[in-house]
Design a protein around this motif. Structure first.
Motif, PDB file in Angstrom:
ATOM      1  N   ARG A  60      13.620   3.954   2.956  1.00 23.66           N
ATOM      2  CA  ARG A  60      13.466   5.510   3.432  1.00 23.66           C
ATOM      3  C   ARG A  60      14.651   6.020   4.178  1.00 23.66           C
ATOM      4  NH1 ARG A  60       9.849   9.153   2.091  1.00 23.66           N
ATOM      5  NH2 ARG A  60       9.255  10.877   3.342  1.00 23.66           N
ATOM      6  N   VAL A  61      15.392   7.041   3.718  1.00 23.93           N
ATOM      7  CA  VAL A  61      16.687   7.519   4.341  1.00 23.93           C
ATOM      8  C   VAL A  61      16.624   9.117   4.455  1.00 23.93           C
ATOM      9  CG1 VAL A  61      18.060   5.683   3.467  1.00 23.93           C
ATOM     10  CG2 VAL A  61      18.012   7.599   2.104  1.00 23.93           C
ATOM     11  N   VAL A  62      17.780   9.517   5.406  1.00 21.48           N
ATOM     12  CA  VAL A  62      17.710  10.956   5.550  1.00 21.48           C
ATOM     13  C   VAL A  62      19.293  10.983   5.378  1.00 21.48           C
ATOM     14  CG1 VAL A  62      17.929  12.807   7.302  1.00 21.48           C
ATOM     15  CG2 VAL A  62      16.143  10.918   7.538  1.00 21.48           C
ATOM     16  N   THR A  63      19.542  12.050   4.556  1.00 20.08           N
ATOM     17  CA  THR A  63      20.905  12.222   4.329  1.00 20.08           C
ATOM     18  C   THR A  63      21.649  13.310   5.243  1.00 20.08           C
ATOM     19  OG1 THR A  63      20.664  14.186   2.976  1.00 20.08           O
ATOM     20  CG2 THR A  63      20.419  12.051   1.659  1.00 20.08           C
ATOM     21  N   GLY A  64      22.873  13.407   5.186  1.00 22.79           N
ATOM     22  CA  GLY A  64      23.859  14.044   6.072  1.00 22.79           C
ATOM     23  C   GLY A  64      23.186  15.801   6.238  1.00 22.79           C
ATOM     24  N   GLY A  65      22.585  16.060   4.830  1.00 24.25           N
ATOM     25  CA  GLY A  65      22.026  17.368   4.750  1.00 24.25           C
ATOM     26  C   GLY A  65      20.626  17.647   5.155  1.00 24.25           C
ATOM     27  N   GLY A  66      19.953  16.422   5.466  1.00 20.46           N
ATOM     28  CA  GLY A  66      18.686  16.547   5.804  1.00 20.46           C
ATOM     29  C   GLY A  66      17.712  16.243   5.044  1.00 20.46           C
ATOM     30  N   ILE A  67      18.020  15.713   3.919  1.00 16.34           N
ATOM     31  CA  ILE A  67      17.142  15.468   2.848  1.00 16.34           C
ATOM     32  C   ILE A  67      16.535  14.176   2.943  1.00 16.34           C
ATOM     33  CG2 ILE A  67      16.641  15.168   0.340  1.00 16.34           C
ATOM     34  CD1 ILE A  67      18.941  17.249  -0.035  1.00 16.34           C
ATOM     35  N   ILE A  68      15.191  14.201   2.947  1.00 18.94           N
ATOM     36  CA  ILE A  68      14.398  12.748   3.089  1.00 18.94           C
ATOM     37  C   ILE A  68      14.143  12.270   1.818  1.00 18.94           C
ATOM     38  CG2 ILE A  68      12.512  11.614   4.188  1.00 18.94           C
ATOM     39  CD1 ILE A  68      12.712  13.694   6.429  1.00 18.94           C
TER      40      ILE A  68
END
Length: 144
Positions: A60-68
């Motif tokens: 489970r990750v968070v991208t640089g744009g804030g999308i989980i």
């Protein structure tokens, strides 16, 4: 005349001790910048690179744009496929992943734990929890 002419004195040769004392503040500033700015930034970049290299399906990750989202497929060294909602999968550049919130176990550990999980089910077939919180990724994200 009331003003007498002023004559400049000739400068003596600079000794090596004088040159060292002139460059000492500059060297001191460089050393402080190295230990307070450069070295911690290099450490952080190395940890981020190791985190990106350890990405696998199910994380489970968070991208640089804030999308989980959850990684569904590691396409290549530069791309991963992330499911951000039910049935909505997007390709994300691996470098744009900023935080891994929850890691999955390795495949050999999962197969060994599958037999252990059956013994931990209660009579209704519900899996028991060990009481540990799985919000460690959120704690890392918030700095706690």
């Amino acid at each position: 005349m009331l003003i007498s002419p002023a004559f400049a004195q000739t400068a003596g040769a600079a000794s090596p001790a004088d040159m060292f004392s002139q460059f000492m503040p500059l060297l001191l500033i460089f050393v402080v910048f190295y230990f307070l700015l450069i070295r911690p930034q290099q450490k952080k970049a190395k940890m981020h690179k190791e985190m990106l290299n350890a990405l696998r399906r199910g994380d489970r990750v968070v991208t640089g744009g804030g999308i989980i989202g959850t990684i569904t497929k590691v396409k290549s060294d530069t791309e991963v496929q992330v499911e951000i909602a039910d049935g909505v999968k997007v390709l994300v550049a691996r470098d744009s992943i900023s935080v891994v919130m929850a890691k999955t176990e390795a495949a050999d550990k999962v197969s060994a734990n599958d037999s252990d999980d059956d013994s931990q089910d209660d009579q209704d077939g519900n899996a028991k929890t060990d009481g540990k919180s799985k919000s460690t990724g959120l704690k890392k994200l918030l700095g706690g």
